[in-house]
Write a protein that holds these residues in place. Sequence first.
Motif, mmCIF file in Angstrom:
data_model
loop_
_atom_site.group_PDB
_atom_site.id
_atom_site.type_symbol
_atom_site.label_atom_id
_atom_site.label_comp_id
_atom_site.label_asym_id
_atom_site.label_seq_id
_atom_site.Cartn_x
_atom_site.Cartn_y
_atom_site.Cartn_z
ATOM 1 N N MET A 41 0.854 -1.206 0.000
ATOM 2 C CA MET A 41 0.000 0.000 0.000
ATOM 3 C C MET A 41 0.879 1.241 0.000
ATOM 4 S SD MET A 41 -3.033 1.076 2.668
ATOM 5 C CE MET A 41 -4.009 -0.340 2.215
ATOM 6 N N LEU A 42 0.605 2.146 -0.947
ATOM 7 C CA LEU A 42 1.371 3.381 -1.066
ATOM 8 C C LEU A 42 0.474 4.565 -0.764
ATOM 9 C CD1 LEU A 42 3.259 2.575 -4.374
ATOM 10 C CD2 LEU A 42 4.141 2.412 -2.064
ATOM 11 N N MET A 43 1.062 5.598 -0.199
ATOM 12 C CA MET A 43 0.281 6.776 0.160
ATOM 13 C C MET A 43 0.956 8.035 -0.349
ATOM 14 S SD MET A 43 -0.902 5.947 4.073
ATOM 15 C CE MET A 43 -1.951 7.405 4.097
ATOM 16 N N ILE A 44 0.125 9.005 -0.691
ATOM 17 C CA ILE A 44 0.596 10.344 -1.019
ATOM 18 C C ILE A 44 0.320 11.197 0.210
ATOM 19 C CG2 ILE A 44 0.236 12.362 -2.498
ATOM 20 C CD1 ILE A 44 -0.633 10.496 -4.686
ATOM 21 N N PRO A 45 1.302 11.954 0.694
ATOM 22 C CA PRO A 45 1.090 12.767 1.897
ATOM 23 C C PRO A 45 -0.165 13.620 1.797
ATOM 24 C CG PRO A 45 3.387 12.815 1.252
ATOM 25 C CD PRO A 45 2.657 12.093 0.159
ATOM 26 N N LYS B 146 3.262 4.795 -12.533
ATOM 27 C CA LYS B 146 2.850 4.519 -11.156
ATOM 28 C C LYS B 146 2.520 5.790 -10.369
ATOM 29 C CE LYS B 146 4.293 1.554 -7.315
ATOM 30 N NZ LYS B 146 5.354 0.616 -6.877
ATOM 31 N N SER B 147 3.422 6.759 -10.377
ATOM 32 C CA SER B 147 3.214 7.979 -9.587
ATOM 33 C C SER B 147 1.963 8.712 -10.030
ATOM 34 C CB SER B 147 4.432 8.897 -9.711
ATOM 35 O OG SER B 147 5.582 8.281 -9.188
ATOM 36 N N TRP B 148 1.792 8.837 -11.356
ATOM 37 C CA TRP B 148 0.618 9.543 -11.893
ATOM 38 C C TRP B 148 -0.655 8.814 -11.519
ATOM 39 C CZ3 TRP B 148 -3.295 8.262 -15.277
ATOM 40 C CH2 TRP B 148 -4.084 9.324 -15.745
ATOM 41 N N ALA C 189 -5.090 6.522 1.216
ATOM 42 C CA ALA C 189 -4.218 5.407 0.883
ATOM 43 C C ALA C 189 -4.653 4.793 -0.441
ATOM 44 C CB ALA C 189 -4.266 4.363 1.991
ATOM 45 N N VAL C 190 -3.676 4.329 -1.212
ATOM 46 C CA VAL C 190 -3.946 3.707 -2.501
ATOM 47 C C VAL C 190 -3.282 2.342 -2.528
ATOM 48 C CG1 VAL C 190 -3.601 3.850 -5.003
ATOM 49 C CG2 VAL C 190 -4.114 5.925 -3.687
ATOM 50 N N VAL C 191 -4.053 1.311 -2.804
ATOM 51 C CA VAL C 191 -3.534 -0.044 -2.888
ATOM 52 C C VAL C 191 -2.828 -0.232 -4.226
ATOM 53 C CG1 VAL C 191 -4.139 -2.492 -2.952
ATOM 54 C CG2 VAL C 191 -5.337 -0.948 -1.382
ATOM 55 N N TRP C 192 -1.654 -0.859 -4.186
ATOM 56 C CA TRP C 192 -0.899 -1.113 -5.429
ATOM 57 C C TRP C 192 -0.556 -2.600 -5.508
ATOM 58 C CZ3 TRP C 192 -0.259 2.074 -9.397
ATOM 59 C CH2 TRP C 192 0.559 1.635 -10.430
ATOM 60 N N PRO C 193 -0.746 -3.222 -6.694
ATOM 61 C CA PRO C 193 -1.314 -2.650 -7.910
ATOM 62 C C PRO C 193 -2.823 -2.429 -7.779
ATOM 63 C CG PRO C 193 -0.925 -4.984 -8.212
ATOM 64 C CD PRO C 193 -0.332 -4.635 -6.886
ATOM 65 N N PRO C 194 -3.354 -1.444 -8.471
ATOM 66 C CA PRO C 194 -4.774 -1.111 -8.316
ATOM 67 C C PRO C 194 -5.663 -2.039 -9.141
ATOM 68 C CG PRO C 194 -3.798 0.335 -9.932
ATOM 69 C CD PRO C 194 -2.666 -0.541 -9.414
ATOM 70 N N GLN C 195 -6.921 -2.114 -8.760
ATOM 71 C CA GLN C 195 -7.899 -2.781 -9.610
ATOM 72 C C GLN C 195 -8.221 -1.847 -10.776
ATOM 73 O OE1 GLN C 195 -11.248 -3.791 -7.130
ATOM 74 N NE2 GLN C 195 -10.281 -5.683 -6.425
#
Length: 239
Positions: A1-5, A58-60, A9-15
């Motif tokens: 799970m990756l997060m942007i400050p 990924k970042s975008w 929260a965004v799960v990776w890889p996404p559905q």
Amino acid sequence: MLMIPGQSAVVWPPQYKVRRHRLARRVKMRASHHDGLEITVPPSFNLHEIPRILEENKSWIIKQIALSQATVPPTLMRPDHVEFNALNELWKIHYVACQSRLEIIQRPHREIVLTGKIHETTQCRKKLIAWIRNYSRDYLISQLETLSLVTGMEYASAAVRDQKTVWGSCTSKKSISLNYKLVFLPHRLLRHIIIHELCHTKYLNHSRRFWNLVGEHDPDWRSHKLELRSADRFIPGWL
């Protein structure tokens, strides 16, 4: 799970959902509040390429998904600026509330002002899009005219439209249509797309002769074509 400050929260890889479109020439990704991540691909696209494309962007993708999960979707936000990468221009957007109908005033020093019932965010968005389309039309047509003269490839007519799945198109009658959102792309990609469509006035296909002609006028066409796969990152999320 990756997060942007400061964001969800965004799960990776996404559905994601994949949609094949018969007119699509490139991979297009869009994250929305209701549909999540949607990937539109050309009819013959190899779906095994999608994991690689996800990693390359990924970042975008994380940023767009986080924005789409926010309380207020990007399409309901009032932007404070608009950036035209092709022109290297940044326009500031101001809002002035009053009881009159919505209007846009273009001011010096690259500023526009929306006046009226600015609480109606959907209408503000429509007004801004209409202004952007009008502003982009003259520039895109002038770029097409210039490149037509430089390359010696003539076209019969031209239009600037709101195309959903393609950056441009050319008919058998040499009528070229350009997507108004091209003004958001870097100039090198705008030039590549216009040359691509001009070459279709000679070859209405994607044969070897067509790509050889593209290469005569755009030697870096392969890298530009590859970069277009993630060109949606230049398009404002509120559009």
